[in-house]
Enzyme design. Structure first.
Site, PDB file in Angstrom:
ATOM      1  N   LYS A  22      66.230  50.808  51.776  1.00 53.34           N
ATOM      2  CA  LYS A  22      67.562  50.759  51.170  1.00 53.34           C
ATOM      3  C   LYS A  22      68.304  49.511  51.616  1.00 53.34           C
ATOM      4  CE  LYS A  22      71.280  52.474  52.879  1.00 53.34           C
ATOM      5  NZ  LYS A  22      72.425  53.278  53.378  1.00 53.34           N
ATOM      6  N   CYS A 126      79.857  54.829  55.966  1.00 48.94           N
ATOM      7  CA  CYS A 126      79.819  55.705  57.140  1.00 48.94           C
ATOM      8  C   CYS A 126      80.932  55.360  58.123  1.00 48.94           C
ATOM      9  CB  CYS A 126      78.467  55.571  57.859  1.00 48.94           C
ATOM     10  SG  CYS A 126      77.107  56.377  57.021  1.00 48.94           S
TER      11      CYS A 126
END
Length: 431
Positions: A22, A126
């Site tokens: 990713k 995050c």
């Protein structure tokens, strides 16, 4: 909201295919903004963050096709995606898209390079630290951009185009390196980036841009030299295997015992991680098809090892939480020091709920190994923390329910399916 239920105590045995990274796919996808031609990317994983970035790029006018078929609404289930940014329709990246993923802010580099203007929301993602964008903005200013911040948006302009310059990152930053590379490839003149990140994902981007016609030297080092070119062409590039996914499953095998082949994993991207796992007692064999892992917990106990995270090639911060989970069952005391992010120990409280004994002192966690963990309901707080709870649960007695697993879906492709095929008792529960 989905959760994952795990009944621990099963050894892992089988083959786990490692997906495309990713963290490599995201900057490669954003690089499609730099050319009018088609950029084809092989080995793209099916993840929530990938789907979100497709929406963001589509907002800027980037069309895409999956194996030759257009798909503007659904997340793709294919290895190859073709991106075409024939015309940039807007340089505005709205908050409702960018807030969900910090990497989406990286579009500011290509937009400035190609359109000479960008209006991009400050990022989200995050909640594991401030991750300031200051280095990116200071770097773009060095290339000639005029930048203002107002109402949570960065407005960057460079009416006469970006100009090559010399810039030294005050601190190693992967995202900052990605942005500065993409901004500089079509700048007028030579750009030298010092103290650049040299992660494999950065090298993947450099190789892709060179295939598109860029002139970048120094790949894999901390000094990159970029000779600006007038335009970039299309190309076809393969996303590298995900070293974080491979390291995560390696730690799961070290935790549960078993016999697993990590198919397509690149051991050269995990040198220090594999050395440390060998010190814990994991048997590792490098084979042409990947990394072969073996452990018999009856014969070899989990040995404690101290680690300190750092920029590549040091131990990656993205594997810190997973290694901490492994150390909860080590035969002794280990120390884990985090040097990259200042708030990346949110998994400690949840691991302790499973019976771990971890104490924090600033940026260092002291882990007192225990013989048994006990299943319990736990809550994922971020992407890597969530998978550390899965690793702990695989070895815990009884049932563990990991809540808020949407974090997992951001970075792990079919995790429960891959583990179940290797014998784990794991299932997703959709409420």
């Amino acid at each position: 909201m989905d959760s994952i239920e795990i009944v621990g105590g099963k050894k892992l045995k089988g083959i786990i295919p490692i997906s495309g990274a990713k963290n490599a796919a995201l900057p490669l996808m954003i690089a499609a903004l730099l050319t009018e031609e088609t950029l084809s990317l092989d080995n793209i994983p099916h993840l929530a963050d990938i789907e979100l970035l497709i929406r963001i790029l589509n907002n800027h006018g980037v069309g895409y096709a999956v194996d030759g078929q257009k798909n503007h609404t659904e997340c793709v289930h294919s290895r190859t995606i073709h991106f075409t940014a024939q015309k940039i329709t807007t340089t505005y990246a709205p908050y409702d898209l960018v807030r969900k993923m910090r990497a989406s802010f990286w579009v500011i580099g290509p937009l400035l390079a190609r359109c000479r203007e960008a209006y991009v929301s400050l990022p989200g993602g995050c909640a594991i630290g401030t991750r300031p964008v200051d280095f990116i903005l200071e770097g773009l200013k060095t290339l000639g951009a005029r930048i203002t911040i107002e109402n949570g948006y960065v407005h960057a302009k460079v009416p006469k185009g970006l100009k090559g310059a010399h810039y030294r990152f005050p601190k190693v930053t992967v995202g900052g390196t990605h942005v500065m590379i993409m901004a500089a490839v079509t700048a007028n003149g030579k750009t030298v980036l010092e103290n650049a990140a040299c992660e494999p994902e950065v090298t993947n981007l450099v190789q892709a841009l060179n295939a598109m016609g860029a002139k970048i030297t120094g790949e894999g080092t901390t000094i990159l030299t970029i000779e600006g070119v007038q335009k970039l062409n299309g190309a076809r590039i393969s996303v590298i295997p995900d070293r974080i996914e491979a390291g995560t499953y390696a730690m799961a095998v070290a935790m549960t015992g078993g016999d697993v082949m990590l198919k397509n994993a690149n051991p050269h991207h995990l040198t220090q991680v594999l050395e440390i796992l060998q010190k814990t007692g994991l048997d590792i064999e490098i084979k042409p098809q990947g990394i072969h892992l073996k452990r018999n917990l009856r014969q070899t106990k989990i040995m404690p090892v101290d680690i300190k995270t750092g920029p590549y090639p040091a131990f990656p911060t993205d594997l810190q939480a997973q290694f901490m989970a492994l150390m909860t069952r080590a035969q002794g005391i280990s120390h884990i020091t985090e040097t990259i992010f200042e708030n990346r120990f949110m998994h400690v409280q949840e691991l302790n709920r499973l019976g771990a004994q971890i104490k924090l002192d600033g940026q260092t966690a002291t882990v007192f190994g225990t013989e048994h963990l006990q299943g319990a309901p736990v809550m994922a707080t971020d992407l890597r923390a969530s998978v550390s709870l899965v690793i702990a649960a695989l070895a815990a007695k009884g049932k563990t329910t990991v809540n808020r697993v949407y974090h997992l879906d951001r970075g792990f492709e079919r995790l429960e399916e891959k583990l179940a095929r290797c014998g784990a008792t794991i299932q997703r529960i959709t409420v």
